[in-house]
Design an enzyme around this catalytic site. Structure first.
Site, PDB file in Angstrom:
ATOM      1  N   GLU A 216      -1.706   2.070  48.932  1.00  0.00           N
ATOM      2  CA  GLU A 216      -2.861   1.528  49.643  1.00  0.00           C
ATOM      3  C   GLU A 216      -2.339   0.496  50.631  1.00  0.00           C
ATOM      4  O   GLU A 216      -1.972  -0.606  50.247  1.00  0.00           O
ATOM      5  CB  GLU A 216      -3.857   0.900  48.654  1.00  0.00           C
ATOM      6  CG  GLU A 216      -4.411   1.869  47.631  1.00  0.00           C
ATOM      7  CD  GLU A 216      -5.246   2.982  48.247  1.00  0.00           C
ATOM      8  OE1 GLU A 216      -5.656   2.867  49.424  1.00  0.00           O
ATOM      9  OE2 GLU A 216      -5.480   3.994  47.556  1.00  0.00           O
ATOM     10  N   CYS A 250      -7.380  -5.943  54.216  1.00  0.00           N
ATOM     11  CA  CYS A 250      -6.694  -4.771  54.766  1.00  0.00           C
ATOM     12  C   CYS A 250      -7.612  -3.894  55.606  1.00  0.00           C
ATOM     13  O   CYS A 250      -7.139  -3.139  56.459  1.00  0.00           O
ATOM     14  CB  CYS A 250      -6.057  -3.949  53.651  1.00  0.00           C
ATOM     15  SG  CYS A 250      -7.231  -3.373  52.404  1.00  0.00           S
TER      16      CYS A 250
END
Length: 475
Positions: A216, A250
């Site tokens: 991720e 993110c």
């Protein structure tokens, strides 16, 4: 603990979990659900200590801790507890007619020993969310939280030690050398959240053992504000998505693409939203209890360096750019008129700075996005369904929110993950359960009759005649 002792302790626990994984895979849905329920109870019971740890690490407001750390985790637990029996149940799939009365099933098995390396930006959420999926799927876990959020790492180590024996879940704290030692081991699954550069290191380590790998990562997540969008509402939603956690997200909007004639209106809308969030003046912004800090001096210098580089190349500061190195504070900032080649347009910002880039035609915006790596998120603000579909068809991204920011992460029914440079694999909810499971094909042939016997040797004319009839009329 010395490096030698840390290595020995890692190996000791790894061997314990290696033995225990075979017992753990026999656990029932109810047993796993009880573990998740106890985890939820522990989170509620320890919430004040969690708030304190997050504040000590980088002054995260407790309300943001609730929204971005606690709520998503509780939603994950709720979804898993509710649906786990169905997820674990073998799935019957169609068996082709030429295989007769056989039965075909998919069985979900734990991958086994798993490693989770978590980041510092949401140190609780991004440690516990994959842990929930791993537990639901029946795996052991060795968790490495980030050393950049040491108080939260210590909190995680303590509550998980209270809940689990080390042969099932163990936490290893420390710097990058601890991660290096962990990555040397042949885990069945490695799960990493962080920067693409480190993701490549993890993927190489996984390749050494042919371990399953979930990455991720991140990237430069764009926002398109199209001409039919409600600019005032878009400005408010972009501002929240950008400055929650001081931009250290993110999937935060990394830059905004807006048509030239809407640029000033959008900047004003964003500025007004910031003032409504944090106060009317830059001094109030700095003193706001609702705006957290950059995690450490290293990242403060990095983000400030992006601002300085852009300004040296002629960029204009629409508002913000106030800094205090003693407090790792960088104010909400919008920058415009940025020269090509500026680092802020090439590197993931991961901080409270928002570049505005203009376009004349939507096709220019789409081409601008396609020139870069595939982002983890892409946002579109528009009232035109045809425009939205055009953007979706002509871009690639890990996930997308229409007329909002960050929300694709919050729904546990949606898969979360990137593609290529922004990640590999996905999780959340059922997708997380499957990420930590092996889908085992099980074919159950009839004991009495096997139609495929007509194709056994010896081969010859009868075989060819039968096969031709079969391939033409049955398949």
């Amino acid at each position: 603990m010395s490096e030698k002792n840390t290595k020995a302790e890692i190996l000791r626990v790894f061997e314990l979990q290696k033995k225990f994984k075979w017992s753990l895979r026999q656990t029932t849905a109810q047993e796993r659900r009880e573990k998740l329920k106890k985890l939820k109870e522990k989170i509620f019971a320890e919430s004040e200590n969690l708030y304190q740890a997050l504040w000590q690490d980088y002054k995260k407001p407790r309300e943001e801790a609730d929204l971005a750390e606690v709520l998503p985790v509780i939603a994950e637990i709720h979804d898993s507890v509710k649906n786990l029996p169905d997820w674990m149940r073998p799935k019957v799939v169609e068996t082709p007619i030429h295989l007769g009365t056989a039965r075909s099933e998919i069985h979900y098995e734990p991958l086994g020993q798993t490693l989770i390396i978590a980041p510092w930006n949401y140190p609780f959420n991004l440690s516990i969310a994959p842990l929930i999926s791993a537990i639901a799927a029946g795996n052991t876990v060795m968790l490495k939280p980030s050393e950049y959020a040491p108080h939260t790492a210590e909190f995680l180590a303590r509550i998980l030690k209270d809940l689990f024996y080390e042969e099932e879940v163990a936490v290893f704290q420390g710097d990058a050398s601890v991660s290096t030692e962990l990555l040397k081991l042949p885990f069945d699954h490695m799960f990493f959240t962080g920067a693409p550069s480190i993701g490549k290191v993890v993927m190489k380590a996984a390749a050494e053992h042919l371990s399953v790998c979930t990455l991720e990562l991140g990237g430069k997540s764009p926002v398109i504000v199209e001409n039919t969008a409600d600019v005032r509402e878009a400005g408010k939603r972009i501002a929240w998505g950008k400055w929650v956690n001081a931009g250290q997200t993110c999937i935060a909007p990394d830059y905004v693409l807006v048509s030239e004639d809407k640029k000033e209106a959008l900047i004003n809308a964003i500025h007004d939203a910031v003032k409504s969030f944090y106060g009317q003046t830059p001094i109030e912004w700095r003193n706001s209890a609702d705006f957290c800090r950059i995690v450490n001096k290293r990242h403060f210098d990095r983000v400030k360096g992006l601002i300085d580089d852009a300004k040296k190349r002629g960029a204009q500061v629409a508002f913000g750019a106030d800094t205090d190195e003693h407090d790792n504070y960088i104010s909400p900032t919008v920058i415009t008129d940025i020269a090509e080649g500026s680092r802020i347009l090439e590197e993931e910002i991961f901080g409270p700075v928002l570049p505005i880039v203009t376009y004349r035609h939507l096709d220019e915006a789409l081409e601008y996005i396609r020139r870069g790596e595939k982002p983890l998120a892409l946002y579109v603000f528009s009232s035109s369904e045809s425009t939205i579909e055009n953007v979706l068809r002509n871009t690639a991204a890990g996930g997308t929110s229409i007329n909002d920011c960050l929300m694709q992460f919050v729904n546990p029914k949606l898969p979360f993950g990137g593609c290529n440079n922004s990640g590999l694999g996905r999780y959340h909810g059922h997708h997380g359960f499957k990420a930590f499971s092996h889908e085992r094909a099980v074919f159950k042939q009839s004991r009495l009759f096997n139609p495929m016997q007509i194709f056994y040797p010896p081969y010859g004319g009868q075989f060819r005649e039968t096969f031709q009839k079969f391939i033409r009329h049955i398949m």
